[in-house]
Scaffold this active site. Structure first.
Site, PDB file in Angstrom:
ATOM      1  CG  ASP A  31      -2.091  -0.916   1.133  1.00 45.77           C
ATOM      2  OD1 ASP A  31      -2.427  -1.340   0.012  1.00 45.77           O
ATOM      3  OD2 ASP A  31      -2.667  -1.245   2.190  1.00 45.77           O
ATOM      4  NE  ARG A 112      -1.243   2.391  12.866  1.00 46.22           N
ATOM      5  CZ  ARG A 112      -0.469   1.330  12.667  1.00 46.22           C
ATOM      6  NH1 ARG A 112       0.699   1.237  13.268  1.00 46.22           N
ATOM      7  NH2 ARG A 112      -0.833   0.366  11.853  1.00 46.22           N
TER       8      ARG A 112
HETATM    9  N1  ARG Z   1      -7.626  -4.370  15.849  1.00 43.20           N
HETATM   10  C1  ARG Z   1      -6.408  -3.763  16.303  1.00 43.20           C
HETATM   11  C2  ARG Z   1      -6.606  -2.290  16.497  1.00 43.20           C
HETATM   12  O1  ARG Z   1      -7.546  -1.732  16.039  1.00 43.20           O
HETATM   13  C3  ARG Z   1      -5.243  -4.085  15.397  1.00 43.20           C
HETATM   14  C4  ARG Z   1      -5.243  -3.343  14.123  1.00 43.20           C
HETATM   15  C5  ARG Z   1      -4.105  -3.735  13.279  1.00 43.20           C
HETATM   16  N2  ARG Z   1      -3.845  -2.741  12.277  1.00 43.20           N
HETATM   17  C6  ARG Z   1      -3.606  -3.013  11.034  1.00 43.20           C
HETATM   18  N3  ARG Z   1      -3.403  -2.000  10.239  1.00 43.20           N
HETATM   19  N4  ARG Z   1      -3.594  -4.216  10.539  1.00 43.20           N
HETATM   20  O2  ARG Z   1      -5.802  -1.654  17.115  1.00 43.20           O
END
Ligand code: ARG
Length: 420
Positions: A31, A112
């Site tokens: 991506d 994040r």
């Molecule tokens: N479900 C988890 C969250 O919302 C993990 C997300 C993983 N992120 C990803 N871009 N695959 O924090």
């Protein structure tokens, strides 16, 4: 012109005509690699790449850097943020026993806001007007990153091409092919969607989206499937000071290194696999397969010690505050003042959380077997069945029970008056 029908709906989204110099949060995956080219092409903008090391295992950051430069980035910085991540983000999560849903210790949700904060710092330092990221329009990560940028840097704008470019995987692979972007693993099998750092790893996509499909072993890249774990159990001792793990099996380590080590031990014993349906902040329910070997050990040790040193009243209050903390962070509100207010309580509540917890690991299970703390509100003399005297008088117990049950007994009588 980029996205002729794209019109910003929020204050922080970039107006395509005004995008000149973009800081792209670059992972090296499909991506963001496609995005690196796509932004140059569609916005006629310069792209600088930023890759953040949060301890994702097995990543070669020099390869990622080289790839970004090959794809036309005018610069690519790799920032090693492992210490900051461990000490400023994961440490607070440990003090708050932070878990969302049944068993998600928030590794992505904690990473994040740090990644976005670093993006803001680097965008400012390099004269970028816009930050680009690879999040989709369906996930939690866009909330965490956009909210961080909009909070910390109102002068910067955000673009998230995946939300608007309407390319599926096939179109992206085709775009990659025509633009000389290497595609790992070929075009056929879409890989799992992975996110990881030193606090855990998640997989989504493919069969994981079928709720009645039991996990296939190839999803586990970190944790040994419990059936294949060693036949001998292993004892691991975690020592904590004021709520923070400081040593493993007697060896003092910096937190980032300690978490990495705990992760290796837990992974060997098949510990920390979670298969969970999750309520995302944008309303969707999604299934995640998590591998959390470090968190399975460290959170267990912390929680055990915290309960041992806390009074019954502290122990009754804290889980509610922990849950609030976890939800704020899950839902992208790391910079919300309530989170810092709660941290002040977490620090106070953890002032006595010092001691050692022994955990036995065996074929996927982690079980506390020993605990010791100078602050334990525990006295073996008092707890024993033998007569202890001193602080505890068994003769006083009936008096206590009489007053303790007074209101309940009165209410019972009122409710059963007619029957009598
Ligand atoms: N479900 C988890 C969250 O919302 C993990 C997300 C993983 N992120 C990803 N871009 N695959 O924090």
């Amino acid at each position: 012109m980029a996205d002729p029908d794209f019109a910003p709906t929020s204050s922080y989204e970039a107006n395509p005509a005004e995008v000149r110099r973009v800081l792209l949060l670059y992972s090296g995956g499909l991506d963001t690699s496609v995005m690196l080219k796509w932004i140059q092409e569609h916005y006629e903008a310069e792209v600088l790449a930023l890759t953040v090391n949060l301890g994702q295992p097995g990543e070669d950051f020099e390869v990622i850097r080289g790839k970004a430069l090959d794809l036309g980035a005018v610069d690519c910085r790799v920032v090693d943020a492992r210490e900051e991540f461990a000490n400023e983000y994961v440490a607070r999560a440990i003090k708050a026993n932070a878990v969302y849903g049944q068993g998600y210790p928030l590794f992505t949700a904690l990473g994040r806001p740090l990644i976005a904060k670093l993006a803001v710092e680097h965008a400012r330092a390099t004269g970028c007007d816009t930050i680009a990221h690879g999040c989709t329009g369906k996930g939690n990560d866009q909330v965490r990153i956009d909210a961080t940028v909009a909070t910390l840097a109102p002068e910067l704008k955000v673009i998230a091409p995946v939300r608007s470019w309407r390319m599926g995987r096939e179109e992206e692979v085709a775009y990659a092919r025509t633009h000389g972007i290497p595609v790992k693993g070929g075009a056929e099998a879409a890989p799992y969607s992975i996110d990881d750092n030193l606090w855990g790893r998640s997989s989504e996509g493919r069969w994981i989206e079928e709720l009645d499909h039991a996990p296939e072993d190839d999803v586990f890249q970190l944790v040994t499937p419990p059936e294949q774990a060693p036949d001998q159990p292993e004892l691991v001792e975690v020592e904590l000071e004021r709520g923070i793990p400081v040593a493993l099996n007697g060896e003092r380590l910096e937190l980032a290194a300690l978490l990495e080590r705990a992760g290796q031990i837990g992974a060997r014993h098949g510990v920390g696999i979670v298969d969970q349906i999750e309520d995302r902040v944008v309303g969707l329910k999604v299934r995640d397969i998590y591998e959390l070997p470090a968190a399975a050990i460290v959170l267990l040790a912390h929680q055990e010690l915290e309960r041992l040193v806390g009074t019954i009243h502290q122990n009754q209050l804290k889980p509610g505050l922990d849950q609030k903390w976890a939800y704020l962070v899950y839902a992208g509100l790391w910079w919300e003042p309530l989170r810092a207010d709660l941290d002040a309580y977490m620090d106070a509540a953890n002032a006595q959380v010092t001691g050692t917890v022994g955990i036995k690991l065996y074929k996927g299970s982690a079980r506390v077997v020993t605990r010791s703390s100078p602050s334990a509100i525990y006295d073996a003399q008092l707890a024993t069945f033998a007569e202890s005297g001193g602080l505890f008088s068994q003769a006083a117990a009936p008096g206590f029970i009489e007053l303790w049950s007074l209101q309940s007994r009165m209410a019972w009588r009122v409710r059963h008056r007619e029957e009598g």
